[in-house]
Design an enzyme around this catalytic site. Structure first.
Site, PDB file in Angstrom:
ATOM      1  N   ASP A 186       9.006  -8.620   6.271  1.00 33.75           N
ATOM      2  CA  ASP A 186       7.897  -7.655   6.206  1.00 33.75           C
ATOM      3  C   ASP A 186       6.793  -8.038   7.177  1.00 33.75           C
ATOM      4  OD1 ASP A 186       6.614  -5.365   5.343  1.00 33.75           O
ATOM      5  OD2 ASP A 186       5.671  -6.320   3.611  1.00 33.75           O
ATOM      6  N   GLY A 223       0.416  -5.667  -5.420  1.00 32.30           N
ATOM      7  CA  GLY A 223      -0.811  -6.160  -6.029  1.00 32.30           C
ATOM      8  C   GLY A 223      -2.000  -6.056  -5.115  1.00 32.30           C
ATOM      9  N   GLY A 257      -1.827  -4.185  -1.605  1.00 27.64           N
ATOM     10  CA  GLY A 257      -0.484  -4.156  -1.053  1.00 27.64           C
ATOM     11  C   GLY A 257       0.496  -3.487  -1.994  1.00 27.64           C
ATOM     12  N   GLY A 292      -7.976  -6.265  -0.042  1.00 31.12           N
ATOM     13  CA  GLY A 292      -6.930  -5.335   0.337  1.00 31.12           C
ATOM     14  C   GLY A 292      -5.976  -5.094  -0.817  1.00 31.12           C
TER      15      GLY A 292
END
Length: 1003
Positions: free
Chosen positions: A820, A697, A694, A692
């Protein structure tokens, strides 16, 4: 204009029919109009073509029979045209076609309780004969068509429980025949037009749970036939218009959950002789309750709680049918010692079930007359007043009572033995009084109790076996802060469903009984500040759900049990006892943040953070000689080892002297990795290993040579503004925390790549089942690779996330705010346990006490993710745990609705919070993820029970779903002050899981 939506043919036809009726005094001909049958038939077939009919209720809609014989269709006798279309509660899904406007003879439309969506066709305005239109309990969106005003014969317009938006159409105010107008639970906004007073025939007006604002129109007082006025849960300000209190026909008045001020008129009981319901809760109303209210003899419900009413409560002796009386959270009473005399007047009612006067300023004695409600009263709440004296033993006559709350008063004397007669009681709360004497053994008869709170009194004597034998207790038993003596009875083992046990702050003694190990559901056990002795029972290892254990300030002895390493604890206090020996170093004891062992002078060893002395053991002479030999051998071996190591280092330096090696930033004892290690582990950061991407990074899957284990490697993109500071923040947080529901960091790397560029990375424990986001919103390829998340799995994951937040907020050395929280930052292991990760935006509280984060706070900033970030952060409010709670609430709603907070359907004021809150009121299934609804249907089929049993099963599971959605809604309130604490959310979810398991396990 009218003909904009209606065909010219239909318009001409209706117009000519109107002219024909005016010219002829005799009834119309029996012969149907030419083309009329065909028009209706085609319109109905188009209706069928636009919708999904999973139950097949429209199977008769075909050419094999005349449309007047089709299911749900009623035709007029003279013209054989459709006059009634009734398909309510038939599970229909789809869009209403405009062709419905061609059914020009329609008088009634019943499409409520289905799943129609999109906009309401404006073509309804073509139906000049229409009298009743029921579209409530669907998913219609868009605005209310203004050309409903053409339907001049309309009597009923019911559009509640949809997703309508926009303003209240002023054109509706021309419908002079309208009797019922219900727009409740939508997303409508703006002001109510003053022309509402033109609806002279209106009897029922409901617009609750919208976003209407401004003042309530004074012209509502012109509606002399109004019987039912419901305006709650909006944003109305100002006062309640005095004109409303002059509508003599008014029976129900609901204006709760607004921002209204002022008071109630003194003559209310005379001007509203027919009033049955008065609901003004949660406003800013002031002044006294009018004395004249006692003349409103038809009153059934009074809910004026959460205001600022003051003064004396009037008598209600003339009111016989009152069943709900709630005046809690005001400033009533406190003026004289006879404050509670009004209670006797309430006993004249023969139906009173709910009586709540909590959190006021009442004082004086509880009158014996309260016992006159023995055949009806099910809830009595007098919490947090200044009530004194003894508790009347006659309260034991209230044999229908289920809830009794008398806590936080000044009551004295003993707990009446007669409480044993309250066999239906599920909650008894007497905390924070001056009660004395022993706990009555008669309470053993209350075998439905879920919660018993006798804390903070002067109770004495033993904890009787009978109390510990109330096996129904499941929420909590609180006997703390009394003067209880003696041992804990072995009958404590019968509390197998109990979640929390508070025995702290007493004078209890002897050993903690081994039978406590049978309390397998217990999550919190507090026995501190007593005189317990001996070791902790080894059988406590079976208490796998235990999260908090506090045994501090006792006389416990022996070694700290090894089994504590394996429990799922979040907080452990062993302080100020006589424990001895080496402190365990595994499991929970790897972190000193949430473990306290101070005051145990004989403890040694453990991790350095515990600051305990080293363990020394006496050795025999032979052992010492043997030891010296071993030391000499070790020294020689060490010298050889050093020589070999230096040779190896020189070889490596010589071979890679042109390449910069990375240095580990991890603490001692953690794995040291370099840029080269991570490059090799990910096959050169290959895209095939990319998990993935983000904000700061990318995350790769890798295989470390050092351990031959699969890990997740987060490579920071240092060209992004704030990436370096995010790395520092995450390292600072991760080195201080350790919890089973947090993603475990294995090590960190900070150095240079082969080109001399800065390189930073974090290495995490690999989570084989990916992120929660991938399960909730899988891409096409993932549908075949993974199963769908079940209801129980979602509940478990929600609890896991709540546990993690509870640990961060309440059990860390310094509270940590994640900042978050979202599904992509919740990772799932092999067993589908949830783990919260990505602490790049995390903050310590208070930040001022932590220089590192204080230095970076101005530049990193709290960004979060759109849809999950708390509203107050957008206006510059400081970081707080309430911000995480908001994100958690949105996460809960997303998990159980399957809808992202940024879904395209959410616009013009509608959001995930409002959508689910609207569905919660009546049809929670409208908001639930269809995957879960399908699972529930399968559960019902597997039960193989009668239809009435199915309904009961669905209602039981539905109750659980409602509780979950309520948690999500309460956590995601716009105002941070209204949100619940994460601990309370966790408690509610755990309680709901217990109920859910009762239904699922049976299957």
């Amino acid at each position: 204009m009218y003909s904009q939506y209606c065909s010219a043919y239909e318009y001409w036809k209706v117009k000519m029919l109107y002219v024909w009726k005016r010219l002829k005094s005799s009834p119309p001909t029996e012969r149907p109009e030419v083309g009329g049958n065909e028009t209706d038939s085609l319109a109905l077939l188009e209706f069928k073509a636009q919708i999904t009919d999973p139950d097949g209720v429209l199977s008769s809609w075909n050419d094999s029979s005349h449309f007047c014989e089709w299911y749900g269709v009623t035709c007029g006798h003279r013209h054989q045209r459709v006059s009634v279309l009734d398909l309510n509660s038939k599970n229909l899904i789809g869009i209403l076609p405009p062709h419905i406007g061609n059914l020009s003879f329609l008088r009634e439309v019943h499409l409520e309780n289905n799943s129609f969506h999109a906009e309401i066709p404006p073509h309804f305005g073509c139906l000049l004969r229409l009298q009743k239109l029921f579209l409530n309990n669907n998913s219609f969106s868009g605005q209310i068509p203004s050309n409903f005003s053409y339907c001049s014969n309309l009597l009923v317009l019911s559009l509640g429980f949809n997703m309508l938006e926009g303003n209240f159409p002023t054109e509706l105010c021309s419908l002079s025949k309208l009797q019922l107008l219900v727009l409740e639970v939508n997303s409508l906004m703006g002001n109510i037009p003053s022309s509402i007073g033109n609806l002279s025939s209106l009897q029922m007006f409901g617009i609750g749970q919208n976003n209407f604002g401004g003042t309530i129109p004074e012209t509502l007082g012109q509606l002399r036939n109004l019987n039912w006025l419901s305006l709650p849960a909006n944003k109305f300000v100002g006062t309640i218009p005095i004109s409303i209190f002059n509508i003599s026909a008014l029976a129900r008045l609901g204006v709760g959950e607004n921002q209204l001020e002022g008071g109630l008129p003194n003559d209310l009981g005379f001007t509203l002789p027919n009033i049955e319901w008065i609901n003004t809760f949660q406003n800013h109303l002031t002044g006294p309750i009018p004395e004249s209210i006692s003349n409103a003899s038809n009153l059934r419900k009074i809910a004026i709680d959460q205001n600022n009413f003051t003064g004396k409560v009037p008598s209600f002796s003339k009111i016989r049918g009152l069943y709900w009386f709630n005046i809690r959270l005001n400033n009533l009473g406190g003026e004289q010692s006879t404050d509670l005399d009004f209670l006797c007047s309430l006993t004249n009612s023969t139906k009173l079930r709910f009586l709540s006067i909590g959190k006021n300023a009442f004082r004086g004695l509880i009158p014996d007359c309260i016992s006159n409600l023995s055949t009806t009263l099910s809830a009595l709440d007098m919490w947090s007043n200044n009530i004194s004296g003894n508790i009347p033993s006659k309260i034991g006559n209230l044999n229908k009572l289920k809830i009794l709350v008398l806590g936080q008063n000044k009551l004295s004397g003993q707990i009446p033995e007669s409480f044993g007669n309250l066999r239906l009681l599920i909650q008894l709360d007497l905390d924070s009084n001056n009660l004395r004497g022993s706990i009555p053994s008669s309470l053993k008869n209350c075998q439905n109790l879920l919660l018993l709170d006798l804390s903070t009194n002067n109770l004495s004597g033993h904890v009787t076996p009978e109390i510990m034998g109330i096996s129904s207790l499941s929420i909590y038993l609180d006997l703390s802060r009394n003067n209880l003596t003696g041992p804990i009875p072995k009958e404590v083992g019968k509390l197998q469903n109990l979640g929390k046990l508070y025995l702290n702050g007493n004078r209890l003694s002897q050993q903690i009984p081994s039978s406590i190990g049978s309390c397998i559901s217990m999550e919190r056990l507090y026995v501190q500040d007593n005189f317990f002795e001996g070791p902790l029972p080894s059988i406590m290892s079976s208490m796998r759900g235990l999260q908090v254990l506090n045994v501090s300030n006792n006389q416990l002895s022996g070694q700290v049990p090894k089994f504590l390493e394996s429990l799922n604890l979040t907080n452990l206090s062993l302080s100020y006892n006589d424990f001895e020996g080496a402190l365990p170093t595994g499991g929970f004891f790897k972190s000193a943040i949430s473990t306290s062992v101070v005051g145990n002078k004989k403890l040694c060893g453990g991790l350095p953070d515990f600051q305990l002395p080293k363990c020394y053991y006496k050795e025999s002479k032979r052992t010492r000689i043997s030891g010296i030999a071993k030391i000499l051998i070790s020294i020689v071996s060490a010298l050889v080892g050093v020589a070999c190591t230096l040779s190896l280092l020189y070889f490596l330096w010589f071979r890679h002297n042109k390449n910069a090696s990375a240095s580990s930033s991890s603490e001692d004892g953690l794995l040291h990795v370099s840029y080269h290690n991570l490059l090799k582990a990910t096959c050169g950061f290959s895209s095939t290993n990319l998990l993935g991407v983000g904000s700061f990074g990318s995350v790769y899957k890798g295989l470390l040579d050092q351990t031959q284990s699969v890990v997740a490697i987060k490579i920071l993109n240092l060209t992004c503004d704030g990436a370096s500071k995010s790395f520092i923040a995450e390292c600072e947080v991760l080195r201080r925390i350790r919890h089973r529901n947090l993603v475990k960091v294995l090590t960190a790397c900070s150095g240079f790549d082969f080109n001399g560029n800065d390189f930073k990375a974090l290495v995490y424990e690999f989570m084989s089942n990916g992120s929660l986001d991938e399960w909730l919103h899988p891409i096409a390829s993932q549908y075949t690779e993974r199963n769908k998340l079940s209801l129980l799995e979602r509940v478990n994951i929600a609890i896991d996330v709540a546990c993690a937040l509870d640990y961060l907020h309440h059990h860390c050395e310094m509270p940590i705010v994640h900042c978050d929280l979202k599904p992509s930052n919740v990772l799932l292991d092999d067993e589908m346990n949830g783990h919260v990760g990505d602490f790049g935006l995390a903050r310590f509280l208070p930040e001022a006490t932590h220089k590192l984060l204080a230095d970076q706070s101005s530049s990193v900033g709290v960004k979060g993710s759109f849809g999950y970030v708390a509203p107050e952060y957008g206006v510059g409010s400081a970081v707080s745990t309430e911000g995480d709670v908001y994100s958690f609430g949105v996460l809960i709603l997303e998990m159980f609705t399957g809808k992202r907070p940024i879904d395209d359907m959410f616009e013009n004021g509608l959001d995930l919070h409002r959508f689910t809150k609207a569905a919660l009121v009546d049809r929670v299934e409208k908001a639930i993820d269809p995957i879960l609804l399908q699972e529930i249907e399968e559960l019902e089929k597997r039960r193989k029970i009668a239809p009435e049993g199915k309904n009961k099963s669905w209602c039981s599971i539905k109750d659980c779903l409602v509780l979950i959605i309520e948690v999500g809604i309460t956590c995601s309130f716009e105002s941070s002050k209204e949100r619940m604490d994460i601990y309370d959310a966790l408690t509610k979810l755990q309680g709901m899981r217990k109920k859910l398991l009762e239904f699922i396990v049976i299957v």
